[in-house]
Design an enzyme around this catalytic site. Structure first.
Site, mmCIF file in Angstrom:
data_model
loop_
_atom_site.group_PDB
_atom_site.id
_atom_site.type_symbol
_atom_site.label_atom_id
_atom_site.label_comp_id
_atom_site.label_asym_id
_atom_site.label_seq_id
_atom_site.Cartn_x
_atom_site.Cartn_y
_atom_site.Cartn_z
ATOM 1 N N GLU A 51 0.860 -1.195 0.000
ATOM 2 C CA GLU A 51 0.000 0.000 0.000
ATOM 3 C C GLU A 51 0.892 1.239 0.000
ATOM 4 O O GLU A 51 1.903 1.273 0.695
ATOM 5 C CB GLU A 51 -0.835 -0.051 1.283
ATOM 6 C CG GLU A 51 -1.683 1.169 1.520
ATOM 7 C CD GLU A 51 -2.388 1.129 2.881
ATOM 8 O OE1 GLU A 51 -3.263 0.269 3.077
ATOM 9 O OE2 GLU A 51 -2.067 1.967 3.744
ATOM 10 N N TYR A 76 -6.594 26.577 9.572
ATOM 11 C CA TYR A 76 -7.001 27.900 10.056
ATOM 12 C C TYR A 76 -6.067 28.950 9.466
ATOM 13 O O TYR A 76 -4.846 28.873 9.647
ATOM 14 C CB TYR A 76 -6.974 27.922 11.588
ATOM 15 C CG TYR A 76 -8.015 26.965 12.151
ATOM 16 C CD1 TYR A 76 -9.305 27.396 12.421
ATOM 17 C CD2 TYR A 76 -7.702 25.622 12.350
ATOM 18 C CE1 TYR A 76 -10.264 26.502 12.895
ATOM 19 C CE2 TYR A 76 -8.657 24.720 12.818
ATOM 20 C CZ TYR A 76 -9.935 25.172 13.095
ATOM 21 O OH TYR A 76 -10.880 24.292 13.538
#
Ligand code: FAD
Length: 317
Positions: free
Chosen positions: A19, A58
């Site tokens: 993976e 943010y």
């Protein structure tokens, strides 16, 4: 070709697969290729490509913080297509419930079908960073079982809303996740196994397990799964430890145990180079035992770095 057909074709021989994680946004795909290149000699019939959830960032603007949503590692499907054509290997994009509406999932599956990608790993995904619990996306699925059902529906030619006439049906082979040490939110291993059975009953074709370090737990899990009528291949997922911090991080994030002998061996390492070597040697022994037990595939979590997987695969395949 489907993952399950690769397993059938291997006729009892254990296959090698791994993976990978898409690069961070802004990074080149070249580094990924240079990590895949050394693993191709072990002839993986398929390579999994993970998908990451969206996250909040943010941004400060005149003393105030503006919350935006972003994806740090996009590109799963593009990478699957690129790898498939570059290496002539099957790829398995991970498809998540979290962060996707059912419609977005349908479009993704349609793209997969056009690209000749007919394996998908159906997962719920975790809670978003900073959130304690998984919350279903508005218009999305709550559990992987529902996602499996949507993919199966599409295989039957049923689109979500459109009564289109289908002359080219998809035929996705569907993988799902299994947890030899139970999923962290499940009240018991038995309940979790029943949930796994629901995924298989909904149409999952094979299972890939969460990483584990004690083969006994995998063998017991496979036995318990068989006992409740789960008859699809259960592929063990193996992660070689690579840094000392994994001793705390992996149990914390995945709620898995690390055997005493491995903890002691890692604790006595002077640096992370030595830890990496211990991780390789442990994974080789773990793989040898699984191979002797005739597992269908040995599936390695590469986390984007392949040199340790290459050494393990050299010792096994
Ligand atoms: P589910 O099967 O939906 O199960 C989640 C929890 O809900 C379990 O505790 C289960 O027992 C419970 N449950 C299931 N159905 C019900 C129900 N009807 N009612 C009540 N409870 C229920 N994450 C990523 O973000 N990206 C990836 O690419 C990725 N790849 C992975 C690959 C593998 C092989 C594995 C093992 C995990 C992967 N994950 C990935 C992590 C995975 O998304 C998380 O472990 C997630 O928390 C659960 O996903 P799931 O598909 O197992 O969920």
């Amino acid at each position: 070709m489907k993952v399950t057909d690769h397993i059938k074709k291997a006729n009892g021989k254990t296959l090698f697969s791994f993976e990978i994680i898409p690069p961070k946004k802004g990074k080149s795909i070249q580094e990924l290729y240079s990590n895949i290149d050394p693993l191709m000699e072990f002839k993986p019939p398929f390579i999994d490509v993970t998908t990451s959830r969206e996250e909040f960032i943010y941004i400060e603007k005149e003393g105030l913080f503006d919350r935006k949503i972003t994806r740090m590692r996009p590109g799963t499907l593009g990478i699957c297509a690129a790898i498939k054509h570059k290496y002539n290997v099957d790829t398995v994009p991970h498809v998540l419930c979290g962060g996707f509406t059912k419609e977005e999932t349908e479009y993704l599956l349609v793209d997969c079908h056009y690209l000749g990608i007919n394996n998908v790993m159906a997962l719920r995904g975790d809670a978003m960073k900073g959130e304690q619990y998984f919350k279903a996306t508005k218009g999305g699925h709550s559990f992987a079982t529902e996602l499996v059902a949507q993919i199966q529906d599409l295989n039957c030619g049923n689109y979500l809303h459109d009564g289109v006439t289908v002359d080219d049906k998809s035929d996705f082979c569907i993988g799902v996740a299994g947890y030899p040490e139970k999923h962290m939110e499940a009240p018991s291993l038995n309940t979790d196994l029943m949930r796994l059975k629901e995924k298989v009953d909904a149409g999952a074709d094979y299972v890939v397990t969460q990483m584990f370090f004690d083969n006994k737990k995998y063998f017991e899990f496979v036995e318990a799964a068989k006992n409740i009528g789960i008859n699809v291949p259960i592929i063990p997922g193996i992660k070689p430890l690579a840094v000392k911090r994994h001793l705390q991080l992996l149990p914390q994030v995945f709620k898995i145990d690390i055997p005493e002998n491995l903890i002691q061996a890692i604790d006595s390492c002077k640096d992370n180079k030595a830890v990496r070597q211990v991780g390789i040697e442990f994974a080789i022994e773990q793989s040898k035992e699984l191979l002797a037990a005739g597992v269908p595939v040995l599936h390695y979590y590469s986390m984007g770095k392949s040199s340790n997987i290459q050494q393990i695969a050299s010792a096994i395949f």
